[in-house]
Design a protein around this motif. Structure first.
Motif, PDB file in Angstrom:
ATOM      1  N   ALA A 299     -10.225 -22.389  71.263  1.00 42.97           N
ATOM      2  CA  ALA A 299     -10.949 -22.662  70.019  1.00 42.97           C
ATOM      3  C   ALA A 299     -11.370 -24.123  69.938  1.00 42.97           C
ATOM      4  O   ALA A 299     -12.444 -24.449  69.420  1.00 42.97           O
ATOM      5  CB  ALA A 299     -10.084 -22.284  68.831  1.00 42.97           C
ATOM      6  N   LYS A 301     -12.380 -25.834  72.249  1.00 41.12           N
ATOM      7  CA  LYS A 301     -13.582 -25.985  73.085  1.00 41.12           C
ATOM      8  C   LYS A 301     -14.716 -25.066  72.635  1.00 41.12           C
ATOM      9  O   LYS A 301     -15.683 -24.860  73.366  1.00 41.12           O
ATOM     10  CB  LYS A 301     -13.229 -25.687  74.544  1.00 41.12           C
ATOM     11  N   SER A 302     -14.555 -24.497  71.402  1.00 40.20           N
ATOM     12  CA  SER A 302     -15.575 -23.582  70.843  1.00 40.20           C
ATOM     13  C   SER A 302     -15.757 -22.356  71.727  1.00 40.20           C
ATOM     14  O   SER A 302     -16.879 -21.885  71.972  1.00 40.20           O
ATOM     15  CB  SER A 302     -16.911 -24.310  70.659  1.00 40.20           C
ATOM     16  N   LEU A 303     -14.637 -21.817  72.217  1.00 41.25           N
ATOM     17  CA  LEU A 303     -14.665 -20.624  73.055  1.00 41.25           C
ATOM     18  C   LEU A 303     -13.871 -19.520  72.386  1.00 41.25           C
ATOM     19  O   LEU A 303     -12.889 -19.774  71.687  1.00 41.25           O
ATOM     20  CB  LEU A 303     -14.070 -20.917  74.439  1.00 41.25           C
ATOM     21  N   ASP A 304     -14.335 -18.307  72.585  1.00 42.02           N
ATOM     22  CA  ASP A 304     -13.608 -17.136  72.100  1.00 42.02           C
ATOM     23  C   ASP A 304     -12.901 -16.476  73.277  1.00 42.02           C
ATOM     24  O   ASP A 304     -13.500 -16.271  74.346  1.00 42.02           O
ATOM     25  CB  ASP A 304     -14.567 -16.134  71.441  1.00 42.02           C
TER      26      ASP A 304
END
Length: 333
Positions: A299, A301-304
Motif C-alpha cells: 500500500a 507503494k500504491s500497489l494492491d
C-alpha cells in the motif's frame, strides 16, 4: 647388471665341458682341466661379488664403484675364455674348431644381454675373450684361418653395435621410469594438498555454522522475551500513542528475529545441513497471512496485493510451513 648376470652363469660351464670332451685327445688333459678349474674359480669369485652386492644393497652414491668391480670380474671371466681360444686354435681338426668358434660366439652373444647395462664390462669381457682367438687365427697364416679371424672380428663389431643400442634403450627406460615416479610423487603431493585444503574448508564451515547457531540462539532468546512482553503490553489498557510504541517494538523484534533466522538458514544451506519439516498445516491461511503482512508495504507503494487459490488445491497439506512462508516473502517482497 648383477641381477641380469644370474641367468647366464651355468651356460659357460656347459659349453666349456663340451669343448673339454671334444679336445680330450688332442690337448694335454691337465691343460683342459686347468682351463675348466680356472673358469670355475672365476665364476665362484663372480658369485661371491654378486652376493656381496645383494647383502650391501648399496646406495646410488656407491653404484659406480660396484660397476667397476663388475667390469673387473667380467674381464677375468673373458680372459679365461681368451686362454681357451688361444690354446685350442689349431689344436685339432678344422671340423672340431667349428665348435670352438660357436662356443666363443655364444659367450660373447650372451654378454650382450648380461653386461650391456654397463658398457665397460661388456667391452672388457668381449676384448678379453675375443682378441686372443682372433690373434691365434691370424698367426696361423692360412687362408681359412684369416677368414675366420675376419669373420669373428666382424661378428664382435656387430655385437658391440647391438650392445650400445640395447644399453641406450635400457637407460631410456630407466629414465622414463624415474620420470613416471616423479610425476606420481607430484600428483600424490597435489592430492594431499587438495585433501588438506578440503578438510580445512570443511572445518571452517563447521566452525562458522556452529558459531552462527550459537549466536542466533543467544540472540533469539532475549528477542523472544522482548516480542512476548510487547504482546503482553499490547493486551493491556494503552492509549493510542503507547499502543503505537508497543507495536513498533514488537514489529521491530519480529523483523530482527526474521533476519537472524535467515542468517541461520543461509549457513545451514552452505553446509548442506538444512532440514525440512513434514507437518500438516492450513495452506490458504498461511498464504493469506503472508499477504496480510506484506500488504502495508504494498500500500505504501500504491500497489494492491490479493490472493487466489485454485479450487482444486487442498486446504490441508503436509510440508514445512516456515520454509514456505519464507519463500513467499522472498517472492512477493
Amino acid at each position: 647388471m648383477y641381477r641380469l648376470s644370474r641367468g647366464t652363469r651355468y651356460l659357460p660351464f656347459v659349453a666349456l665341458a663340451l669343448l673339454v670332451v671334444i679336445y680330450w685327445n688332442d690337448v694335454p688333459r691337465w691343460q683342459l682341466i686347468g682351463l675348466f678349474v680356472a673358469y670355475a674359480v672365476a665364476t665362484a669369485a663372480f658369485d661371491w661379488l654378486r652376493r656381496a652386492y645383494d647383502r650391501a644393497a648399496p646406495p646410488p652414491s656407491e653404484a659406480l664403484a660396484w660397476a667397476h668391480r663388475f667390469a673387473i670380474a667380467a674381464a677375468v671371466s673373458g680372459a679365461v675364455w681368451g686362454l681357451v681360444g688361444w690354446r685350442l686354435v689349431g689344436a685339432s681338426a678344422p671340423t672340431r674348431e667349428l665348435f670352438l668358434s660357436m662356443a666363443l660366439a655364444l659367450m660373447v652373444t650372451a654378454a650382450v644381454v648380461s653386461r650391456s647395462a654397463y658398457l665397460p664390462a661388456f667391452h672388457a669381457f668381449t676384448l678379453a675373450a675375443g682378441v686372443p682367438f682372433v690373434a691365434a687365427e691370424l698367426l696361423r697364416g692360412t687362408f681359412v684361418s684369416t677368414d675366420i679371424a675376419i669373420g669373428a672380428a666382424t661378428y664382435v663389431a656387430c655385437l658391440a653395435v647391438w650392445a650400445h643400442n640395447l644399453h641406450r634403450s635400457q637407460w631410456q627406460n630407466i629414465a622414463l621410469r624415474f620420470e613416471n615416479t616423479e610425476l606420481i610423487d607430484r600428483l600424490s603431493a597435489a592430492r594431499e594438498v587438495a585433501e588438506t585444503a578440503r578438510v580445512a574448508a570443511e572445518a571452517g564451515n563447521r566452525a562458522k555454522s556452529e558459531f552462527l547457531a550459537t549466536i542466533s540462539h543467544e540472540l533469539r532468546t532475549p528477542l523472544n522475551g522482548i516480542i512476548g512482553m510487547a504482546g503482553l503490553l499490547l493486551g493491556t489498557r494503552l492509549d493510542v500513542e503507547q499502543r503505537s510504541y508497543a507495536e513498533v517494538v514488537r514489529e521491530s523484534g519480529e523483523g530482527l528475529l526474521g533476519i537472524i533466522n535467515d542468517i541461520l538458514d543461509f549457513s545451514k544451506l552452505d553446509a548442506d545441513r538444512i532440514e525440512l519439516e513434514a507437518i500438516a498445516f492450513d495452506l490458504p491461511a498461511l498464504v493469506e497471512g503472508a499477504v496480510e503482512l506484506l500488504a502495508p508495504r504494498a500500500a505504501a507503494k500504491s500497489l494492491d496485493i490479493e490472493t487466489y487459490i485454485a479450487p482444486d488445491v487442498p486446504a490441508r497439506v503436509i510440508g514445512d510451513p516456515a520454509r514456505l512462508r519464507q519463500a513467499l516473502f522472498n517472492l512477493i517482497g
